[in-house]
Design a protein around this motif. Structure first.
Motif, mmCIF file in Angstrom:
data_model
loop_
_atom_site.group_PDB
_atom_site.id
_atom_site.type_symbol
_atom_site.label_atom_id
_atom_site.label_comp_id
_atom_site.label_asym_id
_atom_site.label_seq_id
_atom_site.Cartn_x
_atom_site.Cartn_y
_atom_site.Cartn_z
ATOM 1 N N MET A 1 0.988 -1.269 0.036
ATOM 2 C CA MET A 1 0.064 -0.006 0.027
ATOM 3 C C MET A 1 0.773 1.270 -0.057
ATOM 4 O O MET A 1 1.769 1.447 0.749
ATOM 5 C CB MET A 1 -0.983 0.057 1.163
ATOM 6 N N ASN A 2 0.494 2.262 -1.098
ATOM 7 C CA ASN A 2 1.400 3.178 -1.265
ATOM 8 C C ASN A 2 1.046 4.524 -0.328
ATOM 9 O O ASN A 2 0.004 4.196 0.574
ATOM 10 C CB ASN A 2 1.547 3.886 -2.404
ATOM 11 N N LEU A 8 -5.828 7.648 2.138
ATOM 12 C CA LEU A 8 -7.169 7.620 1.851
ATOM 13 C C LEU A 8 -8.113 6.578 2.763
ATOM 14 O O LEU A 8 -9.023 6.786 3.187
ATOM 15 C CB LEU A 8 -7.702 7.326 0.371
ATOM 16 N N ALA A 9 -7.228 5.360 3.013
ATOM 17 C CA ALA A 9 -7.790 4.456 4.081
ATOM 18 C C ALA A 9 -8.105 5.279 5.483
ATOM 19 O O ALA A 9 -9.005 4.829 6.287
ATOM 20 C CB ALA A 9 -6.685 3.207 4.023
#
Length: 195
Positions: A1-2, A8-9
């Motif tokens: 995950m970048n 955003l998460a």
């Protein structure tokens, strides 16, 4: 995950809970038969004048008698006949209106909570007229006064220029000294047609 996906998460996980929209039905029930009295009280409180009239013939006597206005008068209210009043603006250039003592226009409706009237370009021919004249008179029907701005905005459905006008122009910006007519008319009179 970048990094972008992590941000955003995190935002998605930290949302505030959903709440119901506020109940605005109270605006639909506001006002009532005393809207006219409130309109007159508020407009008088902000420096305007209200005259109740039964027909247009009473307006001429009030203008010359109680208001004492003389000079160039532009009357754009259909059906209102005044001696020596222009009923059309011959030269639409704004500079030609520099000597207008009194402008008389029709309002579509008034608002009791703030003493404002809604005037459109269709009724004033020249947008500057209500603001460049020394004095402004507005004619409105008694049954066209709504209690709140909430209801007023529901009536604004035209695409042409229009504005709310409330009371004479005034400012107290400079040294907290009240100046009437600083950037608009020195007086505003509303003639309410009650019959």
């Amino acid at each position: 995950m970048n990094s972008r996906e992590k941000i955003l998460a995190a935002v998605a996980q930290n949302q505030p809970p959903n709440v119901d929209l506020p109940d605005i039905n109270l605006f639909n029930n506001a006002g009532g038969p005393d809207s006219l009295d409130k309109f007159a009280a508020v407009l008088s409180g902000i420096g305007g004048k209200v005259f109740y009239i039964n027909n247009f013939t009473e307006i001429g006597a009030i203008i010359t008698g109680k208001l004492g206005i003389q000079g160039r008068i532009i009357n754009l209210v259909k059906g209102l006949n005044l001696n020596n009043a222009e009923v059309v603006i011959k030269d639409v250039a704004v500079h030609s209106l520099h000597d207008v003592e009194l402008a008389i226009v029709k309002a579509h409706f008034g608002v009791a909570e703030n003493g404002a009237v809604w005037v459109t370009e269709d009724d004033m021919e020249q947008r500057a007229l209500p603001f460049i004249s020394q004095h402004l008179a507005v004619v409105i029907q008694q049954d066209q006064i709504v209690p709140t701005m909430h209801q007023a905005y529901g009536l604004v459905n035209n695409l042409s220029y229009g504005c709310f006008i409330a009371g004479p122009s005034k400012t107290a910006d400079i040294e907290q000294s009240l100046v009437i007519g600083a950037h608009g008319p020195k007086s505003m009179t509303v003639f309410v047609l009650v019959s």
